[in-house]
Design a protein around this motif. Structure first.
Motif, PDB file in Angstrom:
ATOM      1  N   GLN A  47       0.812  -1.217   0.000  1.00  0.00           N
ATOM      2  CA  GLN A  47       0.000   0.000   0.000  1.00  0.00           C
ATOM      3  C   GLN A  47       0.846   1.268   0.000  1.00  0.00           C
ATOM      4  OE1 GLN A  47      -3.281  -0.066   2.798  1.00  0.00           O
ATOM      5  NE2 GLN A  47      -3.232  -2.288   2.844  1.00  0.00           N
ATOM      6  N   ASN A  48       2.172   1.108   0.143  1.00  0.00           N
ATOM      7  CA  ASN A  48       3.093   2.237   0.168  1.00  0.00           C
ATOM      8  C   ASN A  48       2.659   3.304   1.182  1.00  0.00           C
ATOM      9  OD1 ASN A  48       5.403   3.641  -0.548  1.00  0.00           O
ATOM     10  ND2 ASN A  48       4.334   4.825  -2.110  1.00  0.00           N
ATOM     11  N   CYS A  49       2.456   2.843   2.421  1.00  0.00           N
ATOM     12  CA  CYS A  49       2.043   3.774   3.469  1.00  0.00           C
ATOM     13  C   CYS A  49       2.597   3.328   4.818  1.00  0.00           C
ATOM     14  CB  CYS A  49       0.524   3.877   3.527  1.00  0.00           C
ATOM     15  SG  CYS A  49      -0.281   2.341   4.008  1.00  0.00           S
ATOM     16  N   ALA A  50       2.661   4.274   5.732  1.00  0.00           N
ATOM     17  CA  ALA A  50       3.121   3.986   7.086  1.00  0.00           C
ATOM     18  C   ALA A  50       2.040   3.223   7.836  1.00  0.00           C
ATOM     19  CB  ALA A  50       3.442   5.275   7.820  1.00  0.00           C
ATOM     20  N   ILE A  51       2.473   2.183   8.576  1.00  0.00           N
ATOM     21  CA  ILE A  51       1.514   1.385   9.347  1.00  0.00           C
ATOM     22  C   ILE A  51       1.833   1.375  10.844  1.00  0.00           C
ATOM     23  CG2 ILE A  51       0.950  -0.077   7.391  1.00  0.00           C
ATOM     24  CD1 ILE A  51       2.718  -2.247   8.671  1.00  0.00           C
ATOM     25  N   GLY A  52       2.984   1.937  11.215  1.00  0.00           N
ATOM     26  CA  GLY A  52       3.372   1.970  12.621  1.00  0.00           C
ATOM     27  C   GLY A  52       4.843   2.284  12.756  1.00  0.00           C
ATOM     28  N   GLY A  53       5.397   1.939  13.910  1.00  0.00           N
ATOM     29  CA  GLY A  53       6.805   2.199  14.155  1.00  0.00           C
ATOM     30  C   GLY A  53       7.375   1.259  15.197  1.00  0.00           C
ATOM     31  N   ILE A  54       8.689   1.172  15.212  1.00  0.00           N
ATOM     32  CA  ILE A  54       9.396   0.376  16.220  1.00  0.00           C
ATOM     33  C   ILE A  54      10.650   1.147  16.603  1.00  0.00           C
ATOM     34  CG2 ILE A  54      10.673  -1.019  14.544  1.00  0.00           C
ATOM     35  CD1 ILE A  54      10.165  -3.416  16.574  1.00  0.00           C
ATOM     36  N   MET A  55      11.037   1.070  17.855  1.00  0.00           N
ATOM     37  CA  MET A  55      12.176   1.850  18.330  1.00  0.00           C
ATOM     38  C   MET A  55      13.011   1.073  19.329  1.00  0.00           C
ATOM     39  SD  MET A  55       9.934   4.272  20.826  1.00  0.00           S
ATOM     40  CE  MET A  55       8.579   4.183  19.687  1.00  0.00           C
ATOM     41  N   LEU A  56      14.244   1.488  19.431  1.00  0.00           N
ATOM     42  CA  LEU A  56      15.120   1.055  20.513  1.00  0.00           C
ATOM     43  C   LEU A  56      15.148   2.197  21.510  1.00  0.00           C
ATOM     44  CD1 LEU A  56      18.014  -0.424  18.372  1.00  0.00           C
ATOM     45  CD2 LEU A  56      16.179  -1.653  19.520  1.00  0.00           C
ATOM     46  N   LYS A  57      15.048   1.876  22.783  1.00  0.00           N
ATOM     47  CA  LYS A  57      14.949   2.892  23.823  1.00  0.00           C
ATOM     48  C   LYS A  57      16.270   3.124  24.534  1.00  0.00           C
ATOM     49  CE  LYS A  57      10.050   2.133  24.746  1.00  0.00           C
ATOM     50  NZ  LYS A  57       9.057   1.902  25.827  1.00  0.00           N
TER      51      LYS A  57
END
Length: 118
Positions: free
Chosen positions: A28-38
């Motif tokens: 879909q070429n779109c953002a669906i969320g995120g992930i991070m290192l804290k």
């Protein structure tokens, strides 16, 4: 995002440990969320991850795939033995994702569960 950016600017050499990655759905070429290192691994060789999925993309396995990918990458980094995630106690969807990706519940506080990947 401002907080994450401030951490990157405080420790530019180790920016990767303070970065938030956008998760993009190729189809879909779109953002669906995120992930991070804290942050960087601590003295117990633990690194903490955080993540989120936009509501319209929940329940499709995107975060399961993302966490498995991040977990596999982290296990190949020096000084990382354990990957930690915390969830609110009523976030049942996140609990299921962590269980599916191999995390085990190992600690709790009044409001949070802590999960660990070995």
């Amino acid at each position: 995002m401002y907080y994450r950016r401030s951490k990157v600017l405080e420790d530019e050499e180790n920016y990767i440990w303070h970065t938030n990655w956008l998760i993009v759905c190729k189809e879909q070429n779109c953002a669906i969320g995120g992930i991070m290192l804290k942050g960087m691994p601590n003295e117990r060789q633990e690194v903490v991850i955080g993540y989120y999925t936009f509501p319209s993309f929940q329940g499709h396995g995107y975060m399961t795939e993302t966490i498995i990918t991040m977990k596999n990458w982290l296990h190949h980094q020096p000084n990382v033995q354990y990957i930690i995630a915390d969830t609110e106690k009523d976030n049942f969807a996140s609990h299921r994702v962590l269980e599916k990706t191999g995390a085990t519940l190992y600690k709790e506080t009044e409001s949070l569960y802590y999960w660990r990947f070995l």
